[in-house]
Design a protein around this motif. Sequence first.
Motif, PDB file in Angstrom:
ATOM      1  N   THR A 117       0.879  -1.332  -0.086  1.00 22.43           N
ATOM      2  CA  THR A 117      -0.030   0.070   0.039  1.00 22.43           C
ATOM      3  C   THR A 117       0.831   1.222  -0.009  1.00 22.43           C
ATOM      4  OG1 THR A 117      -1.430  -0.984   1.343  1.00 22.43           O
ATOM      5  CG2 THR A 117      -1.934   1.095   1.195  1.00 22.43           C
ATOM      6  N   ILE A 118       0.687   2.286  -0.922  1.00 20.41           N
ATOM      7  CA  ILE A 118       1.356   3.373  -0.946  1.00 20.41           C
ATOM      8  C   ILE A 118       0.391   4.568  -0.904  1.00 20.41           C
ATOM      9  CG2 ILE A 118       3.543   2.379  -1.964  1.00 20.41           C
ATOM     10  CD1 ILE A 118       2.656   3.727  -4.666  1.00 20.41           C
ATOM     11  N   SER A 129       3.566   0.528 -10.201  1.00 18.70           N
ATOM     12  CA  SER A 129       4.469   0.023 -11.163  1.00 18.70           C
ATOM     13  C   SER A 129       5.911   0.912 -10.783  1.00 18.70           C
ATOM     14  CB  SER A 129       4.178   0.144 -12.509  1.00 18.70           C
ATOM     15  OG  SER A 129       3.913   1.472 -12.828  1.00 18.70           O
ATOM     16  N   ASN A 130       5.644   1.776 -10.156  1.00 20.60           N
ATOM     17  CA  ASN A 130       6.873   2.668  -9.798  1.00 20.60           C
ATOM     18  C   ASN A 130       7.888   2.102  -8.738  1.00 20.60           C
ATOM     19  OD1 ASN A 130       5.937   4.806 -11.301  1.00 20.60           O
ATOM     20  ND2 ASN A 130       4.914   5.649  -9.547  1.00 20.60           N
ATOM     21  N   THR A 151      -0.680  -0.124 -11.305  1.00 16.65           N
ATOM     22  CA  THR A 151      -1.828  -0.314 -10.224  1.00 16.65           C
ATOM     23  C   THR A 151      -1.975   1.007 -10.063  1.00 16.65           C
ATOM     24  OG1 THR A 151      -1.351  -2.260  -9.571  1.00 16.65           O
ATOM     25  CG2 THR A 151      -3.050  -1.356  -8.494  1.00 16.65           C
ATOM     26  N   PRO A 152      -2.732   1.956 -10.836  1.00 18.28           N
ATOM     27  CA  PRO A 152      -2.990   3.410 -10.407  1.00 18.28           C
ATOM     28  C   PRO A 152      -3.718   3.725  -9.085  1.00 18.28           C
ATOM     29  CG  PRO A 152      -3.800   3.040 -12.615  1.00 18.28           C
ATOM     30  CD  PRO A 152      -3.585   1.618 -12.099  1.00 18.28           C
ATOM     31  N   ALA A 163      -2.559   3.554  -3.783  1.00 22.14           N
ATOM     32  CA  ALA A 163      -2.582   2.615  -4.814  1.00 22.14           C
ATOM     33  C   ALA A 163      -2.122   1.187  -3.932  1.00 22.14           C
ATOM     34  CB  ALA A 163      -1.587   2.509  -5.747  1.00 22.14           C
ATOM     35  N   GLN A 164      -3.017   0.059  -4.118  1.00 22.11           N
ATOM     36  CA  GLN A 164      -2.701  -0.998  -3.224  1.00 22.11           C
ATOM     37  C   GLN A 164      -2.775  -2.336  -4.144  1.00 22.11           C
ATOM     38  OE1 GLN A 164      -5.747  -2.298  -0.485  1.00 22.11           O
ATOM     39  NE2 GLN A 164      -4.534  -1.842   1.112  1.00 22.11           N
ATOM     40  N   GLY A 165      -2.228  -3.339  -3.880  1.00 20.20           N
ATOM     41  CA  GLY A 165      -2.184  -4.576  -4.538  1.00 20.20           C
ATOM     42  C   GLY A 165      -1.555  -5.811  -3.806  1.00 20.20           C
TER      43      GLY A 165
END
Length: 200
Positions: A117-118, A129-130, A151-152, A163-165
């Motif tokens: 999570t950012i 993706s950064n 993942t925008p 953004a979270q994934g």
Amino acid sequence: MHNATTQSLRGLLFMAGLGLGTAGAARAQAPDASKFTTNKRHYVFAQRDAESPAVQNVTKNTDEEADVNGTYTRLAYRPYAQMLTEIDELRRLHTWADTTYQRRLAALPPGGTLQVTIRRKGPGSANLSNLVIVATDKAGQEVFKLVPPPTPGRFFGRDLYQAQGLLPLPKAGPQELKVRVGDAKLYLAFEYVVTVPPVQ
């Protein structure tokens, strides 16, 4: 409550499945995380994550200041055994056929998952993706290197986007991993210790 738990489990499993399909392609595009400056804000002693006890923050990634200045970066780890328990619970709730259960079981990542999570300032900065995520063992040998699929982020509040994934992990034996999350937009890296438990 029962419904919310079921929906949450479904969402996590779906996200893990998506990650499995994109991890290989993303890995090839990894920037050189060793060139990122390590966040200078460190804890005196690594702080255990309140919701994910297998993860300890070495750098100050999730405090209020990180949230305000757009450097909030949180890792959570979900071991394979935990995900297997969730699959078994879903099977009980929905009386799945054996073929459905076997399909879901085969889709589980052998090493569990990392939830990332950012929160960043501006929509362009909040994209998974950064990031490049590198894990090393106690000897300093690389165990895995991942770049999350694009993942925008979504608007979170003030000028922050989140953004979270979920990222599937390769199988690794029980050990302590040093995990470094580099952000190519911030040119910063954040450090963690992740304890991989034995498979039960």
